[in-house]
Design an enzyme around this catalytic site. Structure first.
Site, PDB file in Angstrom:
ATOM      1  N   LYS A  72       0.818  -1.213   0.000  1.00  0.00           N
ATOM      2  CA  LYS A  72       0.000   0.000   0.000  1.00  0.00           C
ATOM      3  C   LYS A  72       0.855   1.268   0.000  1.00  0.00           C
ATOM      4  O   LYS A  72       0.482   2.267  -0.595  1.00  0.00           O
ATOM      5  CB  LYS A  72      -0.970   0.010   1.183  1.00  0.00           C
ATOM      6  CG  LYS A  72      -2.088  -0.999   1.005  1.00  0.00           C
ATOM      7  CD  LYS A  72      -3.258  -0.732   1.931  1.00  0.00           C
ATOM      8  CE  LYS A  72      -4.398  -1.695   1.586  1.00  0.00           C
ATOM      9  NZ  LYS A  72      -5.536  -1.583   2.492  1.00  0.00           N
ATOM     10  N   LYS A  90      -5.053  -9.490  -6.443  1.00  0.00           N
ATOM     11  CA  LYS A  90      -6.367  -9.662  -5.798  1.00  0.00           C
ATOM     12  C   LYS A  90      -7.312  -8.538  -6.224  1.00  0.00           C
ATOM     13  O   LYS A  90      -6.876  -7.431  -6.517  1.00  0.00           O
ATOM     14  CB  LYS A  90      -6.224  -9.738  -4.283  1.00  0.00           C
ATOM     15  CG  LYS A  90      -6.091  -8.415  -3.576  1.00  0.00           C
ATOM     16  CD  LYS A  90      -6.502  -8.483  -2.100  1.00  0.00           C
ATOM     17  CE  LYS A  90      -6.509  -7.061  -1.546  1.00  0.00           C
ATOM     18  NZ  LYS A  90      -7.097  -6.889  -0.255  1.00  0.00           N
ATOM     19  N   LYS A 116     -11.004  -3.082  -3.732  1.00  0.00           N
ATOM     20  CA  LYS A 116     -12.006  -2.052  -4.005  1.00  0.00           C
ATOM     21  C   LYS A 116     -11.412  -0.703  -4.367  1.00  0.00           C
ATOM     22  O   LYS A 116     -12.042   0.089  -5.048  1.00  0.00           O
ATOM     23  CB  LYS A 116     -13.042  -1.938  -2.886  1.00  0.00           C
ATOM     24  CG  LYS A 116     -12.543  -1.619  -1.500  1.00  0.00           C
ATOM     25  CD  LYS A 116     -13.748  -1.466  -0.556  1.00  0.00           C
ATOM     26  CE  LYS A 116     -13.596  -2.265   0.720  1.00  0.00           C
ATOM     27  NZ  LYS A 116     -12.409  -1.976   1.515  1.00  0.00           N
TER      28      LYS A 116
END
Ligand code: AQP
Length: 331
Positions: free
Chosen positions: A112, A195, A198
């Site tokens: 991230k 993956k 969202k």
């Protein structure tokens, strides 16, 4: 009854099929057999910058989707993380128990923070897994239903629970991950090596539960597959097709072997068309239910307030015990 705790971030206008199959669907299934606590984790969401009005809207949209998915406030505690101040309070205690090197090994931070660009990631993003430890330990959870991406954070929860218990005496239940293997990792339709997430950079490979069903059907029809023709489950050489089969099997409650059998001699187009129909059938009523919950904001907020009270009763008890054990003078 054993206790479960899990959370989801209000970081998008819709959950993805990955969130649904990897987590939310299991939460619903667990509410009768477990003493269940589920929350919208707004404290986690602010580890990356959020627009205030958007965050507030998305928090309610997340709660409405959880209700639409089948969470029943009579059978579980559904609440918002920031309504229970003990999360941040225990988070601090847990930070003091975590080694810097230990925190640095969390791979989700690496992923991230790389997305944020060098030096731009916040300290909160770095310590996020420690807050997550506090989330879990506050409720003395036995199980934490999550997707595969959360396994490492669950390990940290176990380590810190044991460390605290070893140092100060048995205080915390050591939690176990509850990961349903078949749906633990739903992949991006355009990039089946990654993956489904969202807040992915491109929405092209995401099935967003609240999107226009036609848009989702189109995304399924253009999902990346391979140059063969055979519909067969093989995650190494056929990751795209395998992902579609997994999704189909999970939503249709059928086995993958059964689907492989059914599609012998048929093409990828047939599989995609049928899956698109199944997704539309499943999520059209879901979208309507979500909209109904959102239409009465007063009622929605009241459900969350009540859930917050239930959660606080448990959280406050744990925190009081922790404070006493670490040597704080009582108030
Ligand atoms: N692709 C996935 N397959 C299976 N499970 C998944 N989960 C997420 N993606 C998949 C599970 O959904 C729960 C809630 O996730 P989260 O809101 O805590 O955030 P996340 O894990 O970081 O999920 P996202 O969708 O990728 O969110 P963003 O983009 O905001 O970071 C978790 O139990 C997770 O395992």
């Amino acid at each position: 009854r054993p206790r479960v705790l899990s959370g989801i971030q209000p970081t998008a206008d819709s959950f993805t099929l990955g969130n649904y199959l990897g987590a939310v669907r299991n939460w619903v299934a667990m509410q009768d057999d477990y003493d269940a606590f589920y929350m919208v984790v707004d404290l986690h969401a602010i580890t990356v910058e959020q627009d205030p009005a958007t965050l507030r809207r998305r928090t309610r949209v997340a709660a409405a989707q959880l209700l639409a998915a089948g969470l029943d406030p009579q059978r579980c505690a559904l609440f918002v993380q920031s309504h229970v101040p003990e999360h941040a309070q225990l988070g601090w205690v847990m930070s003091c128990l975590t080694g810097f090197g230990e925190a640095s090994r969390m791979t989700q931070f690496k992923d991230k923070s790389a997305k944020q660009g060098s030096g731009a990631a916040s300290v909160g993003l770095f310590t996020y897994p420690i807050l997550q430890v506090a989330d879990i330990l506050l409720y003395q959870a036995n199980y934490v239903p999550v997707g595969e991406d959360q396994r490492q954070h669950l390990e940290l929860s176990r380590d810190l629970a044991q460390r605290f218990n070893g140092r100060y005496g048995k205080t915390f239940t050591v939690p176990e991950p509850y990961i349903v293997k078949d749906t633990a990792k739903i992949m991006d339709l355009q990039d089946p090596g990654a993956k489904m997430s969202k807040s992915a950079e491109s929405p092209a490979g995401l099935i967003e539960l609240l999107a226009d069903p036609k848009v989702n059907a189109k995304k399924i029809r253009s999902a990346v597959t391979d140059t063969e023709r055979e519909i067969r489950f093989d995650e190494v050489s056929k990751p795209g097709v395998s992902n579609l089969l997994r999704i189909y099997a999970a939503l249709g409650e059928r086995s993958i072997a059964d689907l492989e059998q059914e599609y012998v001699g048929k093409g990828y187009g047939d599989l995609k068309k049928d899956l698109a129909e199944l997704v539309t059938e499943t999520f059209t009523p879901f979208k309507e239910r979500t909209e109904q919950f959102l239409a009465d904001e007063g009622k929605l907020d009241a459900i969350l307030a009540e859930g917050g009270e239930k959660a606080r009763a448990v959280a406050a008890k744990t925190l009081a015990e922790v404070y006493e054990r670490i040597g704080f003078v009582p108030r």
